[in-house]
Each structure stands twice: as C-alpha cells, then as structure tokens.
Design a protein around this motif. Sequence first.
Motif, PDB file in Angstrom:
ATOM      1  N   THR A   1       1.559   3.264   6.932  1.00  0.00           N
ATOM      2  CA  THR A   1       0.873   2.359   7.858  1.00  0.00           C
ATOM      3  C   THR A   1       0.631   0.992   7.232  1.00  0.00           C
ATOM      4  OG1 THR A   1      -0.251   4.240   8.869  1.00  0.00           O
ATOM      5  CG2 THR A   1      -1.178   2.067   9.315  1.00  0.00           C
ATOM      6  N   TYR A   2       0.310   0.988   5.946  1.00  0.00           N
ATOM      7  CA  TYR A   2      -0.146  -0.246   5.309  1.00  0.00           C
ATOM      8  C   TYR A   2       0.836  -0.840   4.297  1.00  0.00           C
ATOM      9  CZ  TYR A   2      -4.568   1.152   7.385  1.00  0.00           C
ATOM     10  OH  TYR A   2      -5.536   1.512   8.280  1.00  0.00           O
TER      11      TYR A   2
ATOM     12  N   GLU B   1       0.037  -4.237   9.491  1.00  0.00           N
ATOM     13  CA  GLU B   1      -1.246  -3.580   9.753  1.00  0.00           C
ATOM     14  C   GLU B   1      -2.342  -4.043   8.796  1.00  0.00           C
ATOM     15  OE1 GLU B   1      -1.889  -1.469  12.317  1.00  0.00           O
ATOM     16  OE2 GLU B   1       0.143  -1.962  12.951  1.00  0.00           O
TER      17      GLU B   1
ATOM     18  N   CYS C   1      -7.449   4.918  -0.837  1.00  0.00           N
ATOM     19  CA  CYS C   1      -7.032   5.939   0.128  1.00  0.00           C
ATOM     20  C   CYS C   1      -7.338   7.334  -0.406  1.00  0.00           C
ATOM     21  CB  CYS C   1      -5.531   5.836   0.408  1.00  0.00           C
ATOM     22  SG  CYS C   1      -5.002   4.226   1.040  1.00  0.00           S
TER      23      CYS C   1
ATOM     24  N   ASN D   1     -12.820   8.413   6.940  1.00  0.00           N
ATOM     25  CA  ASN D   1     -11.616   8.724   7.713  1.00  0.00           C
ATOM     26  C   ASN D   1     -10.681   7.521   7.877  1.00  0.00           C
ATOM     27  OD1 ASN D   1     -10.035  10.709   8.990  1.00  0.00           O
ATOM     28  ND2 ASN D   1     -10.724  10.054  11.014  1.00  0.00           N
ATOM     29  N   GLU D   2     -10.691   6.637   6.912  1.00  0.00           N
ATOM     30  CA  GLU D   2      -9.770   5.497   6.866  1.00  0.00           C
ATOM     31  C   GLU D   2      -9.840   4.902   5.461  1.00  0.00           C
ATOM     32  OE1 GLU D   2     -12.457   1.721   8.345  1.00  0.00           O
ATOM     33  OE2 GLU D   2     -11.587   2.990   9.905  1.00  0.00           O
ATOM     34  N   PRO D   3      -8.840   4.117   5.053  1.00  0.00           N
ATOM     35  CA  PRO D   3      -8.922   3.498   3.732  1.00  0.00           C
ATOM     36  C   PRO D   3     -10.098   2.516   3.649  1.00  0.00           C
ATOM     37  CG  PRO D   3      -6.688   3.365   4.598  1.00  0.00           C
ATOM     38  CD  PRO D   3      -7.573   3.807   5.724  1.00  0.00           C
TER      39      PRO D   3
ATOM     40  N   SER E   1      -1.179   9.821   2.900  1.00  0.00           N
ATOM     41  CA  SER E   1      -0.822   9.930   4.314  1.00  0.00           C
ATOM     42  C   SER E   1      -0.870   8.582   5.030  1.00  0.00           C
ATOM     43  CB  SER E   1      -1.757  10.922   5.017  1.00  0.00           C
ATOM     44  OG  SER E   1      -3.095  10.461   4.978  1.00  0.00           O
ATOM     45  N   GLU E   2      -1.680   7.642   4.525  1.00  0.00           N
ATOM     46  CA  GLU E   2      -1.801   6.331   5.174  1.00  0.00           C
ATOM     47  C   GLU E   2      -0.823   5.305   4.615  1.00  0.00           C
ATOM     48  OE1 GLU E   2      -6.457   7.388   5.680  1.00  0.00           O
ATOM     49  OE2 GLU E   2      -5.404   7.087   3.824  1.00  0.00           O
TER      50      GLU E   2
END
Length: 206
Positions: free
Chosen positions: A77-78, A106, A69, A137-139, A73-74
């Motif tokens: 979510t995970y 997720e 990551c 823009n994502e892991p 910030s993510e």
Amino acid sequence: MSQLFHIHPENPQPRLVNQAVEYLNKGGVIVYPTDSGYALGCRLEEKNAMERICRIRQLDGNHNFTLMCRDLSELSTYSQVDNSAFRLLKNNTPGNYTFILKATKEVPRRLMNEKRKTIGLRVPSNPVALALLERLNEPMMSTSLMLPGNDFTESDPEEIQHSIGKLVDLIIDGGTLGQQPTTVIDLTSDAPQVIREGVGDTRPFL
C-alpha cells in the motif's frame, strides 16, 4: 505536562494500550518504546502532530519519516518493492532496521523525503510497540527520539519527561532501553545500501 503510562515491557496491559491509542486517535503525539530506544509517533493523517514532532527534532524536508508497521501486510500500500527487496525485508523483520523504500501515492507527501520521494518502513519487535500498532490497526508515523545535537536515541522515560514532557501528550514508560538507533538500509536501487550502522546486523545486506 504529558501523561505518563507505565506499560509492562513484555506483557502490555490492554487497558493502557487502548488509552494510549485514544491519544493517537485524538491527534496526539506520543513517546513510546521500540527495540532501539524511544520514538515519537502520531497518526499518518495528523499534519499538526507531525509538525510538532518536526519542531521537537528540528527536522527538515530531507528527513525520511518512518512508517512503523505491525507486519509486512501494509507494504504494497505504501511502498514499491521488487522481489529481491521483499525477500530481504521478509528475512529481516521484525528487527532493528529501518528500510528506505520508494513511496506510493498512498503516502502523504509531507511524510516523504522531498527530493527522492522515499519513505522509511520498520517492523519492530518490541511488544509494547506491536501492541499499539495492533490496536491502532494502521501504520504509525514515527521517528526515533533523538534530541537536537544528539546522535543517540533517548532511553530513560524520566529524562524524556523532564526534557520534552511539555511538548508531547503521552509518554509510555516501557523501561530503560538501549540508546543505539536502528540500522538504516536503502532498498531503492539494485543493491542494498547501508545508510547508517546501528543496532541491526549489517551482514545480510553486504
């Protein structure tokens, strides 16, 4: 044979970073630099790419894959993290650590440790890795590039191309790196547990 990109280790060229992310978006497997040797990476939803990585590393269902990551910030979510674990994460990222956390729904089941339903999470400090994650823009699903029978991460892009160049789509040459893997910290119980001592200092978790 895979493509080889020479990306500056401190000032990654945006054009090459964009092209590298195109390989990921097309379902490719890439080799890229981190703060503790080279790693294999692909997008989370690319099952075929993950299976290719498993064959390269000869991994089974007990392996903890890592979500690479750009920042925390993510995290929610995970993974499931309590306040004390979050403080440890915040104080020690980015850095040379992989944290084992309880996974949320997720996270694709194939990425979890089958028995424990856990996932690894890592925030690198390597500029090339961060540039890739920012553009993606994502892991990214990731695992250290440790070839079968070795207990060190691969550090030389030319040797990597020679050994697995036909098995991956892109190798990013970000210079010769250290060979020591990350320190792995399990944050799934009340007290942190050091699972593997690597390049990260274990003292904050003892």
